[in-house]
Motif scaffolding. Sequence first.
Motif, short mmCIF file in Angstrom:
data_model
loop_
_atom_site.label_atom_id
_atom_site.label_comp_id
_atom_site.label_asym_id
_atom_site.label_seq_id
_atom_site.Cartn_x
_atom_site.Cartn_y
_atom_site.Cartn_z
N THR A 20 -28.22 17.51 36.56
CA THR A 20 -28.97 16.82 37.61
C THR A 20 -28.50 15.37 37.74
O THR A 20 -28.36 14.85 38.84
CB THR A 20 -30.47 16.85 37.30
OG1 THR A 20 -30.89 18.21 37.19
CG2 THR A 20 -31.28 16.17 38.38
N LEU A 46 -27.86 20.84 41.56
CA LEU A 46 -29.30 21.09 41.49
C LEU A 46 -29.63 22.58 41.40
O LEU A 46 -30.51 22.95 40.59
CB LEU A 46 -30.03 20.45 42.67
CG LEU A 46 -30.13 18.92 42.65
CD1 LEU A 46 -30.81 18.41 43.92
CD2 LEU A 46 -30.87 18.44 41.42
N VAL A 78 -35.93 18.11 39.38
CA VAL A 78 -34.98 18.85 40.22
C VAL A 78 -35.60 19.11 41.59
O VAL A 78 -34.97 18.87 42.62
CB VAL A 78 -34.56 20.17 39.54
CG1 VAL A 78 -33.83 21.08 40.52
CG2 VAL A 78 -33.70 19.90 38.32
#
Length: 104
Positions: free
Chosen positions: A37, A44, A71
């Motif tokens: 991330t 993602l 996320v």
Amino acid sequence: MFERQGENDKALSAYINALLVEPNHVQCKILLGSLLTKMDPGMLPLAKALLSDALRIEPTNRVAWYHLGLVHRDDGRVADAADCFQAASMLEESDPIEKFSSIL
């Protein structure tokens, strides 16, 4: 160690190698998802998959819920992020002061 030193490529390799040895290692899935991330927003979906898999194995892992919330937030899914953060918060409140395994 590598991640703390800013050597993300080495950390990435270490996490992947660890998962090759122990594919269901929850902490490693969380660390790898978190690192992906930070490294690249295009990762993602992979980070989400790793964190979701960690939660499939250990549904009460508050750290996994927190990172999954990040996320979702970065992906623009605010309602899903809020749900994840709420789950992480509720699990944190119910954490024992001392781990049960240390008592035995």
